[in-house]
Design a protein around this motif. Structure first.
Motif, PDB file in Angstrom:
ATOM      1  N   LYS A  50      42.156  36.931  39.146  1.00 46.89           N
ATOM      2  CA  LYS A  50      42.422  36.764  37.719  1.00 46.89           C
ATOM      3  C   LYS A  50      42.339  35.309  37.271  1.00 46.89           C
ATOM      4  N   GLY A  51      42.596  34.364  38.161  1.00 50.69           N
ATOM      5  CA  GLY A  51      42.411  32.956  37.811  1.00 50.69           C
ATOM      6  C   GLY A  51      40.942  32.642  37.558  1.00 50.69           C
ATOM      7  N   LYS A  52      40.077  33.186  38.400  1.00 47.32           N
ATOM      8  CA  LYS A  52      38.637  33.004  38.209  1.00 47.32           C
ATOM      9  C   LYS A  52      38.177  33.681  36.930  1.00 47.32           C
ATOM     10  N   ALA A  53      38.752  34.846  36.634  1.00 48.78           N
ATOM     11  CA  ALA A  53      38.393  35.575  35.416  1.00 48.78           C
ATOM     12  C   ALA A  53      38.774  34.753  34.182  1.00 48.78           C
ATOM     13  N   GLN A  54      39.921  34.125  34.233  1.00 48.96           N
ATOM     14  CA  GLN A  54      40.350  33.342  33.078  1.00 48.96           C
ATOM     15  C   GLN A  54      39.494  32.091  32.908  1.00 48.96           C
ATOM     16  N   GLN A  55      38.981  31.548  34.000  1.00 49.19           N
ATOM     17  CA  GLN A  55      38.057  30.412  33.892  1.00 49.19           C
ATOM     18  C   GLN A  55      36.771  30.847  33.201  1.00 49.19           C
ATOM     19  N   GLN A  56      36.272  32.027  33.540  1.00 51.81           N
ATOM     20  CA  GLN A  56      35.022  32.495  32.965  1.00 51.81           C
ATOM     21  C   GLN A  56      35.205  32.980  31.528  1.00 51.81           C
TER      22      GLN A  56
ATOM     23  N   TYR B 270      35.457  39.047  22.890  1.00 56.96           N
ATOM     24  CA  TYR B 270      34.219  38.311  22.620  1.00 56.96           C
ATOM     25  C   TYR B 270      33.308  38.996  21.615  1.00 56.96           C
ATOM     26  N   GLY B 271      33.694  40.174  21.147  1.00 58.10           N
ATOM     27  CA  GLY B 271      32.906  40.868  20.139  1.00 58.10           C
ATOM     28  C   GLY B 271      31.494  41.193  20.598  1.00 58.10           C
ATOM     29  N   ILE B 272      31.379  41.652  21.833  1.00 59.61           N
ATOM     30  CA  ILE B 272      30.067  41.980  22.393  1.00 59.61           C
ATOM     31  C   ILE B 272      29.987  43.484  22.657  1.00 59.61           C
ATOM     32  N   ALA B 273      28.776  43.962  22.875  1.00 61.53           N
ATOM     33  CA  ALA B 273      28.565  45.377  23.168  1.00 61.53           C
ATOM     34  C   ALA B 273      29.145  45.727  24.535  1.00 61.53           C
ATOM     35  N   LYS B 274      29.505  46.988  24.694  1.00 63.45           N
ATOM     36  CA  LYS B 274      30.067  47.444  25.963  1.00 63.45           C
ATOM     37  C   LYS B 274      29.113  47.180  27.115  1.00 63.45           C
ATOM     38  N   GLU B 275      27.822  47.413  26.897  1.00 64.00           N
ATOM     39  CA  GLU B 275      26.836  47.202  27.961  1.00 64.00           C
ATOM     40  C   GLU B 275      26.807  45.738  28.402  1.00 64.00           C
ATOM     41  N   GLU B 276      26.901  44.819  27.445  1.00 64.19           N
ATOM     42  CA  GLU B 276      26.911  43.389  27.786  1.00 64.19           C
ATOM     43  C   GLU B 276      28.190  43.027  28.534  1.00 64.19           C
ATOM     44  N   ALA B 277      29.309  43.561  28.098  1.00 65.31           N
ATOM     45  CA  ALA B 277      30.575  43.291  28.783  1.00 65.31           C
ATOM     46  C   ALA B 277      30.517  43.822  30.218  1.00 65.31           C
ATOM     47  N   GLU B 278      29.961  45.018  30.402  1.00 63.82           N
ATOM     48  CA  GLU B 278      29.828  45.579  31.746  1.00 63.82           C
ATOM     49  C   GLU B 278      28.931  44.713  32.621  1.00 63.82           C
ATOM     50  N   LYS B 279      27.849  44.217  32.056  1.00 65.77           N
ATOM     51  CA  LYS B 279      26.939  43.346  32.804  1.00 65.77           C
ATOM     52  C   LYS B 279      27.656  42.064  33.233  1.00 65.77           C
ATOM     53  N   GLN B 280      28.410  41.469  32.312  1.00 67.36           N
ATOM     54  CA  GLN B 280      29.130  40.236  32.634  1.00 67.36           C
ATOM     55  C   GLN B 280      30.166  40.478  33.730  1.00 67.36           C
ATOM     56  N   VAL B 281      30.891  41.588  33.630  1.00 69.10           N
ATOM     57  CA  VAL B 281      31.913  41.901  34.632  1.00 69.10           C
ATOM     58  C   VAL B 281      31.257  42.184  35.983  1.00 69.10           C
ATOM     59  N   ASP B 282      30.139  42.904  35.995  1.00 73.74           N
ATOM     60  CA  ASP B 282      29.430  43.172  37.243  1.00 73.74           C
ATOM     61  C   ASP B 282      28.924  41.876  37.877  1.00 73.74           C
ATOM     62  N   ASP B 283      28.366  40.979  37.059  1.00 71.60           N
ATOM     63  CA  ASP B 283      27.897  39.685  37.571  1.00 71.60           C
ATOM     64  C   ASP B 283      29.064  38.888  38.142  1.00 71.60           C
ATOM     65  N   PHE B 284      30.197  38.917  37.448  1.00 68.35           N
ATOM     66  CA  PHE B 284      31.400  38.226  37.904  1.00 68.35           C
ATOM     67  C   PHE B 284      31.847  38.781  39.257  1.00 68.35           C
ATOM     68  N   CYS B 285      31.838  40.107  39.365  1.00 66.45           N
ATOM     69  CA  CYS B 285      32.267  40.776  40.599  1.00 66.45           C
ATOM     70  C   CYS B 285      31.403  40.339  41.779  1.00 66.45           C
ATOM     71  N   LYS B 286      30.098  40.227  41.551  1.00 64.53           N
ATOM     72  CA  LYS B 286      29.182  39.812  42.613  1.00 64.53           C
ATOM     73  C   LYS B 286      29.443  38.391  43.072  1.00 64.53           C
ATOM     74  N   LYS B 287      29.939  37.535  42.165  1.00 64.12           N
ATOM     75  CA  LYS B 287      30.185  36.133  42.499  1.00 64.12           C
ATOM     76  C   LYS B 287      31.524  35.901  43.167  1.00 64.12           C
ATOM     77  N   CYS B 288      32.436  36.866  43.086  1.00 65.23           N
ATOM     78  CA  CYS B 288      33.764  36.721  43.687  1.00 65.23           C
ATOM     79  C   CYS B 288      33.672  36.931  45.193  1.00 65.23           C
TER      80      CYS B 288
END
Length: 66
Positions: free
Chosen positions: A14-20, A47-65
């Motif tokens: 969650k610390g990394k999530a808050q940085q991003q 962030y007022g973004i589409a669900k698909e974009e939010a999912e992409k960002q979260v998936d990319d974040f997950c891969k980097k953790c």
């Protein structure tokens, strides 16, 4: 990391999530407790973004953790 690993290490992640995503508060992250759908929804809301974009960002974040 897969999402089960992220969820299991949520206290560290969650610390990394808050940085991003600086618009996510500590309270947001505490409530999410590693639940992916809630995480995606909160990123989408803050962030007022589409669900698909939010999912992409979260998936990319997950891969980097690591």
């Amino acid at each position: 990391m897969n999402w089960d690993q992220v969820k299991g290490n949520w206290a560290q992640v969650k610390g990394k999530a808050q940085q991003q995503w600086g618009k996510l508060t500590n309270d947001d992250l505490d409530i999410i407790e590693g639940r992916r759908e809630e995480f995606v929804g909160k990123v989408q809301e803050r962030y007022g973004i589409a669900k698909e974009e939010a999912e992409k960002q979260v998936d990319d974040f997950c891969k980097k953790c690591n």
